[in-house]
Scaffold this motif. Structure first.
Motif, PDB file in Angstrom:
ATOM      1  N   VAL A   1      31.009  84.162  -2.741  1.00  0.00           N
ATOM      2  CA  VAL A   1      31.143  82.806  -2.074  1.00  0.00           C
ATOM      3  C   VAL A   1      31.136  81.780  -3.185  1.00  0.00           C
ATOM      4  N   ILE A   2      32.292  80.924  -3.357  1.00  0.00           N
ATOM      5  CA  ILE A   2      32.084  79.772  -4.185  1.00  0.00           C
ATOM      6  C   ILE A   2      32.472  78.434  -3.410  1.00  0.00           C
TER       7      ILE A   2
ATOM      8  N   SER B   1      32.712  74.438  -3.693  1.00  0.00           N
ATOM      9  CA  SER B   1      32.788  73.497  -4.401  1.00  0.00           C
ATOM     10  C   SER B   1      33.140  71.877  -3.587  1.00  0.00           C
TER      11      SER B   1
ATOM     12  N   LEU C   1      27.960  75.671  -4.168  1.00  0.00           N
ATOM     13  CA  LEU C   1      26.999  76.779  -4.156  1.00  0.00           C
ATOM     14  C   LEU C   1      27.799  77.967  -4.663  1.00  0.00           C
ATOM     15  N   VAL C   2      27.025  79.053  -5.300  1.00  0.00           N
ATOM     16  CA  VAL C   2      27.843  80.089  -5.722  1.00  0.00           C
ATOM     17  C   VAL C   2      26.926  81.267  -5.163  1.00  0.00           C
TER      18      VAL C   2
ATOM     19  N   LEU D   1      36.441  76.055  -0.698  1.00  0.00           N
ATOM     20  CA  LEU D   1      35.735  77.133  -0.666  1.00  0.00           C
ATOM     21  C   LEU D   1      36.433  78.380  -0.795  1.00  0.00           C
ATOM     22  N   TRP D   2      35.741  79.430  -1.619  1.00  0.00           N
ATOM     23  CA  TRP D   2      36.481  80.546  -1.834  1.00  0.00           C
ATOM     24  C   TRP D   2      35.887  81.617  -1.420  1.00  0.00           C
TER      25      TRP D   2
ATOM     26  N   SER E   1      21.641  77.724  -9.232  1.00  0.00           N
ATOM     27  CA  SER E   1      23.310  77.559  -8.926  1.00  0.00           C
ATOM     28  C   SER E   1      23.546  76.155  -9.837  1.00  0.00           C
TER      29      SER E   1
ATOM     30  N   GLU F   1      39.451  84.240  -2.482  1.00  0.00           N
ATOM     31  CA  GLU F   1      40.403  83.790  -1.715  1.00  0.00           C
ATOM     32  C   GLU F   1      40.107  82.066  -1.298  1.00  0.00           C
TER      33      GLU F   1
END
Lengths: 287, 302
Positions: free
Chosen positions: A22-23, A25, A73-74, A109-110, B11, B29
């Motif tokens: 989950v990324i 930004s 967050l990552v 959001l990825w 983070s 994705e």
């Protein structure tokens, strides 16, 4: 507030060899609330007609509420991340986005792989039997009818509903519904499992089985997010914690220190609320 | 808190560029991206089993809350047909020059019921199922589609009754009766198109939900459910050509005529009706689907 602890090796290996799932930004989530109108200012000076008019139209209109503000967050494979924060701090809203269900209104959001949400409010179809809900829920998770048939008994066993499996879900107790939802959501091992207070309603025996299942998912390189109002649960089950307050991410780190900092601020001997922030029960300000 | 509590060491804040780069490197994705139209169609196809399960669920849920259950999907149209016959056949007399008014009225009524249900149910399908949107991932167009499908299935007994009524009212069975199911299919496709279109509109502007009942009522009274549009036009003298065209060729009026032509001797099957109805079906379905698809990623946000 606790100073950031030095990272423990188990959770903070070099970022390079861990795979992010989950990324987020700068993610913001705004939602619209209808019929919430504006605040009425009741003024004795006002004429009667004006007051009646204002009262009768006070529920007209839309308010926008910023539930999540600029969160970055990552999250990595194999991590188990707990979310803490007061009611209305945006935890559930953020989790819905992380589950890929409600897209963020700002930022990006990825996600990597398949996400499943498990929440107290995740009502499937209350008028349908547990059996029908398994069919619909499991297929929505991407199973083919053949695969559902193959796993059906396993799901039913895990939910442990007895004859209730054939009755409409609205007749279930909250614990039974939670078990069924958990069984459906984990029928496929999701890459990202989002647990929104769903474990709070089950009995002790179910919680234990659920914890085993969650450990299994983490073992299969999944990422688990969970909300719990019990700080002990977060410390016990998570290796990392996020603290959300009023939609903002205020702390992100190893579970222990974050939970400590949170309970120090909002712990049992309830202190006065933070300055300048509305109590969570307060209606949000009109933007 | 906004003045900045300590940030954990795990983070470090990524800049948007770094985040994008990281996402690309590991093949993540982006969420909330509307899929391409073709990808969306493929996605719907992949979820076809879910679509049936949901339609079945809808159907069961609406028919389980009373003792007679499914029987009501037969009883209801019959009772309604009797009521309409008493009002419009006996009391007001909108029969005009129609020979077989019973068949005319019941075909009009039973065809209109699922269309109206599609408009009413379809337009609210996204709002009503918002809890489902917030807990499960699937192409959202399944919501209006399954609503219409389940209502159409609920209408199947009424369609069977239509055949019975046609026989009893001495319509001679002919080869054109074979077109009856095809005509119903056209009705279904038009309904799907209207449901998808209104679902997006109502989701975007909630207030329009209040106009849907008005539209449904308006269509019931102008589409020739219980009177012949042609006869009404003749009675009006010579209305403007656009008025006549509007009344005759609006989708619902065409659908009613289409179904009547397959069962009733006094309305022979005409190529023109089929062409116009087919045009509406394809047009509304494609426009409805595309319009709904363009809103994908915005549903369930409020």
């Amino acid at each position: 507030m606790a100073a950031p602890e030095p990272p423990t090796t188990s959770v903070a290996g070099p970022a390079e060899d861990r795979i992010p799932t989950v990324i987020a930004s700068d993610v913001s989530i705004t939602y619209r609330i209808y019929g919430s109108g504006r605040a009425v200012d009741d003024d004795d000076e006002m004429g009667v007609l004006k007051r009646v008019l204002q009262r009768s139209t006070q529920n007209v209109g839309v308010r926008e509420v910023k539930a999540v503000k600029n969160v970055s967050l990552v999250a990595y494979e194999g991590e188990s991340i707990g979310l803490v924060g007061r009611n209305g701090s945006g935890k559930s809203t953020l989790l819905r986005s992380i589950a890929g269900l409600v897209p963020p209104t700002g930022g990006r959001l990825w996600l990597r792989g398949k996400a499943a949400l498990l929440g107290v409010n995740a009502v499937l179809l209350p008028n349908l039997s547990g059996r029908d809900n398994i069919w619909i829920g499991a297929q929505a998770l991407g199973l083919t009818p053949k695969e559902v048939r193959a796993r059906f008994d396993e799901i039913v066993d895990f939910a442990d509903l007895g004859e209730f499996i054939g009755l409409p879900m609205k007749s279930y107790s909250s614990g039974m519904a939670a078990r069924l939802r958990f069984a459906i959501s984990t029928a496929v091992v999701p890459d990202i499992l989002v647990v929104d207070e769903a474990l709070a309603t089950g009995d002790a025996q179910f919680r234990e089985r659920a914890q085993d299942r969650i450990a299994e998912i983490r073992g299969a390189a999944g990422t688990v997010f969970m909300v719990s109002h019990n700080p002990g649960t977060i410390v016990k089950m998570c290796d990392r914690a996020l603290w959300l307050d009023d939609g903002e991410l205020v702390m992100d780190g190893p579970a222990g220190p974050v939970v400590d900092a949170y309970t120090a601020k909002y712990g049992r001997p309830r202190k006065k609320p933070g300055k300048g922030k509305p109590a969570p029960e307060d209606p949000p300000e009109k933007p | 808190m906004s003045e900045g509590g300590p940030r954990g060491p795990l983070s470090p804040t990524l800049s948007p560029q770094e985040a994008e780069e990281l996402a690309r490197r590991y093949g993540l994705e982006l969420v909330g991206q509307r899929p391409g139209l073709l990808a969306y169609v493929r996605d719907v196809w992949r979820h076809r089993h879910l679509m049936w399960a949901m339609a079945k669920g809808d159907f069961v849920a609406t028919h389980q809350d009373n003792y007679l259950g499914l029987l009501w999907s037969i009883l209801n149209p019959i009772l309604l047909g009797v009521a309409y016959y008493l009002i419009f056949g006996v009391l007001i007399g909108t029969r005009g020059g129609i020979e077989n008014f019973v068949a005319f009225l019941t075909i009009g009524l039973f065809t209109y019921i699922p269309v109206a249900a599609a408009l009413t149910g379809g337009s609210k399908s996204v709002l009503r199922k918002s809890s489902m949107i917030r807990s499960l991932r699937f192409p959202r167009v399944l919501l209006p589609i399954t609503t219409v499908l389940s209502q159409f299935v609920a209408s199947l007994p009424a369609f069977m009754i239509l055949l019975l009524i046609a026989l009893i009212s001495k319509e001679p069975p002919s080869l054109t009766w074979l077109l009856f199911p095809v005509a119903l299919l056209v009705v279904l496709v038009v309904s799907l198109g209207m449901a998808m279109l209104t679902a997006r509109i109502v989701n975007a502007v909630r207030d329009t939900a209040n106009l849907v009942p008005l539209l449904v009522r308006l269509l019931r009274y102008v589409s020739g459910v219980f009177f012949s549009v042609d006869a009404a036009l003749a009675r009006m003298g010579d209305p403007e050509p656009w008025v006549a065209a509007l009344l005759q060729y609006q989708p619902v009026a065409v659908l009613l005529t289409l179904v009547r032509e397959t069962l009733m001797q006094e309305y022979p099957v005409r190529g023109e009706t089929w062409a116009v109805a087919g045009g509406w079906a394809v047009g509304l379905f494609v426009v409805g689907f595309v319009v709904f698809w363009r809103g994908e990623g915005t549903y369930g946000r409020s």
